[in-house]
Design an enzyme around this catalytic site. Structure first.
Site, PDB file in Angstrom:
ATOM      1  N   GLU A  11       0.806  -1.230   0.000  1.00 51.99           N
ATOM      2  CA  GLU A  11       0.000   0.000   0.000  1.00 51.99           C
ATOM      3  C   GLU A  11       0.834   1.271   0.000  1.00 51.99           C
ATOM      4  OE1 GLU A  11      -3.060   0.066   2.962  1.00 51.99           O
ATOM      5  OE2 GLU A  11      -4.084  -1.656   2.104  1.00 51.99           O
ATOM      6  N   GLU A  63      -5.377  -8.670   0.938  1.00 53.45           N
ATOM      7  CA  GLU A  63      -6.137  -8.352   2.150  1.00 53.45           C
ATOM      8  C   GLU A  63      -7.593  -8.139   1.793  1.00 53.45           C
ATOM      9  OE1 GLU A  63      -4.693  -5.009   4.510  1.00 53.45           O
ATOM     10  OE2 GLU A  63      -2.620  -5.620   4.158  1.00 53.45           O
TER      11      GLU A  63
HETATM   12  C1  BG6 Z   1      -4.519  -1.877   5.192  1.00 55.85           C
HETATM   13  C2  BG6 Z   1      -3.217  -2.272   5.778  1.00 55.85           C
HETATM   14  O1  BG6 Z   1      -4.500  -0.504   5.047  1.00 55.85           O
HETATM   15  O2  BG6 Z   1      -5.691  -2.124   5.863  1.00 55.85           O
HETATM   16  C3  BG6 Z   1      -3.316  -3.037   7.066  1.00 55.85           C
HETATM   17  O3  BG6 Z   1      -2.361  -2.897   4.870  1.00 55.85           O
HETATM   18  C4  BG6 Z   1      -4.451  -2.477   7.905  1.00 55.85           C
HETATM   19  O4  BG6 Z   1      -2.078  -3.000   7.698  1.00 55.85           O
HETATM   20  C5  BG6 Z   1      -5.736  -2.729   7.139  1.00 55.85           C
HETATM   21  O5  BG6 Z   1      -4.548  -2.960   9.205  1.00 55.85           O
HETATM   22  C6  BG6 Z   1      -6.976  -2.229   7.843  1.00 55.85           C
HETATM   23  O6  BG6 Z   1      -6.884  -0.871   8.120  1.00 55.85           O
HETATM   24  P1  BG6 Z   1      -7.134  -0.321   9.569  1.00 55.85           P
HETATM   25  O7  BG6 Z   1      -6.902   1.140   9.473  1.00 55.85           O
HETATM   26  O8  BG6 Z   1      -8.551  -0.645   9.898  1.00 55.85           O
HETATM   27  O9  BG6 Z   1      -6.173  -1.016  10.464  1.00 55.85           O
END
Ligand code: BG6
Length: 476
Positions: A168, A376
């Site tokens: 990201e 993810e």
């Molecule tokens: C992504 C990241 O932005 O989303 C993760 O790669 C992150 O590291 C995930 O935890 C969820 O975002 P957040 O802000 O809810 O932790």
């Protein structure tokens, strides 16, 4: 109506994490400080001052965590290596204790038939490099990043075949240089595009090195992908939506995949004086380091409308979990966000939109013609541990089920989808949102202030995902 295609037999049914969010042991065995170790100590930066000093102590409990992954039947586990664990000051001689930790983790995964998916960079830059030359703002980082990555290619290239380069870049650097919410907490668009240019060069440089060191491996970046929607069919709003697609998605994806900046966007940035300085030879570096697959982190779609030249600028996101508190965010003259009234949202105002995933998979597949790995996807929510040691997270099961169905629809539409890594395996530290915003299949008993006993508890979603994997995605 037509029959949906099944998931391929070698589909990577996975789950993911990142070093700072799970490991803890922030200064153990020679590890140097990362920018996050320092940044989270500054008052007001994170929810209730939460940090990853202990996190969920995966560094000391990885064997227990891998045993849970094996029990679940995971086919793949995506994790990141902490650069300052390997090079405490960013470069020089590697710290053997750091390498040995990841070797033990990789060996444990492989012993259970779980494919390691190794992320080279998930935001925890060695603080020493930030102090010395401003981190991603200096071209000096390219050689240091290459040295770090090649060290890992040489050490683990025989055992690890799936690699993620930068996690990201778009979201991290937007936070770091536009919103001021990630280190080094700057708000300056000129510096934002300059840092991105260096990151693109570093990304391409290590992909080119990877080809030499791990010729039978696969590598790609993970992109925070929020497909854009227009707020209506008003042509002015469609133009704003196109602007958002170009500036928030294809600026990165086009540069990664084609090794060349999208020309229209570049021309616009040259007019505003925000374009990065592109030196002779830079585009040859980009062209020589294009990926094998597009990694996407998909959480939500974003809906856009027009934005006046003196209109809404980038705004901080909701980090409290209070529904309805996310302000509109945008770039004057181009676009700004609006809530989408047609979809539900999480308590952090993220749109829950599985159809958006199918749309996004199709858009990327037709434009870039590369396989896609979902690195993810998941639901951050408050969870409750019951007295009888259960977590009834039916809302998470519902979210994941609908997104996995969207994957299957995407495959039926012709998308070459390599795998699906749910975010996350255990609960983790959510960078700015503390430990209350939970994502895992495995509950970890701790809160913002008290690490308690960090015990692991299987949530209902754990048993559900185990069934999904065992049935190859049939039993959803
Ligand atoms: C992504 C990241 O932005 O989303 C993760 O790669 C992150 O590291 C995930 O935890 C969820 O975002 P957040 O802000 O809810 O932790």
């Amino acid at each position: 109506h037509r029959e949906r295609k099944p998931f391929p037999a070698d589909f990577l049914w996975g789950a993911a994490s990142a070093a700072y969010q799970v490991e803890g042991a922030w200064d153990a065995d020679g590890k140097g400080p990362s920018v996050w170790d320092i940044f989270t100590r500054e008052p007001g930066r994170t929810f209730q001052g939460s940090n990853g000093e202990v996190a969920v102590d995966h560094y000391h409990r990885f064997e227990e965590d891998v045993a849970l992954m094996a029990e679940m039947g995971l086919k793949a586990y995506r994790f990141s290596v902490s650069w300052p664990r390997i090079f405490p000051t960013g470069r020089g001689a590697p710290n053997e204790a750091g390498l040995a930790f990841y070797e033990r983790l990789i060996d444990a995964l492989r012993a259970h038939g779980i494919e390691p998916v190794l992320t080279l960079y998930h935001w925890d830059l060695p603080q020493a490099l930030q102090d010395e030359y401003g981190g991603w703002e200096s071209r000096r980082i390219i050689a240091d990043f290459e040295h770090y990555c090649v060290t890992l290619f040489q050490r683990f290239g025989g055992k690890v075949k799936w690699w993620v380069s930068l996690n990201e870049q778009n979201y991290n650097l937007t936070n770091a240089y536009q919103l001021g919410t990630h280190p080094p907490a700057v708000q300056d668009r000129k510096r934002f595009f300059a840092a991105n240019h260096v990151a693109f060069l570093a990304n391409a440089t290590v992909i080119a090195a990877f080809r030499r060191h791990v010729p039978d491996g696969h590598i790609g970046p993970s992109f925070a992908y929020s497909p854009a929607y227009p707020a209506s069919c008003d042509p002015a709003e469609l133009l704003a939506f196109e602007n958002a697609e170009e500036f928030t998605n294809h600026w990165w994806l086009g540069t990664y995949c084609f090794g060349r900046y999208p020309r229209g966007t570049l021309a616009w940035l040259r007019e505003t004086g925000e374009a990065p300085e592109i030196m002779p030879g830079d585009e040859a570096i980009l062209r020589a380091g294009t990926p094998d697959f597009v990694g996407i982190n998909y959480y939500q779609t974003l809906t856009y409308t027009t934005n006046a030249l003196d209109g809404v600028t980038m705004q901080r996101i909701n980090t409290t979990g209070e529904k309805g508190t996310t302000p509109s965010s945008g770039v004057p003259g181009l676009y700004r966000t609006l809530p989408n009234p047609r979809v539900e949202t999480t308590n952090w105002d993220w749109a829950i939109d599985p159809v958006g995933l199918r749309i996004g998979l199709r858009r990327l597949s037709s434009r870039y013609a590369l396989p896609i790995l979902i690195t993810e996807n998941g639901l951050g929510e408050f969870d409750t541990l019951t007295e009888d040691e259960r977590v009834h997270d039916d809302y998470r099961i519902d979210y994941l089920r609908r997104h996995i169905e969207a994957c299957r629809d995407g495959i039926s539409d012709g998308v070459q989808l390599l795998g699906y890594c749910a975010w996350s395996f255990t609960d983790i530290l959510s960078w700015l949102n503390g430990y209350q915003k939970r994502y895992g299949f495995v509950y970890v008993d701790r809160d913002e202030h008290d690490p308690r006993d960090l015990r692991r508890v299987r949530k209902d979603s754990f048993y559900w995902y185990r069934r999904v994997i065992a049935s190859g995605g049939v039993d959803l």
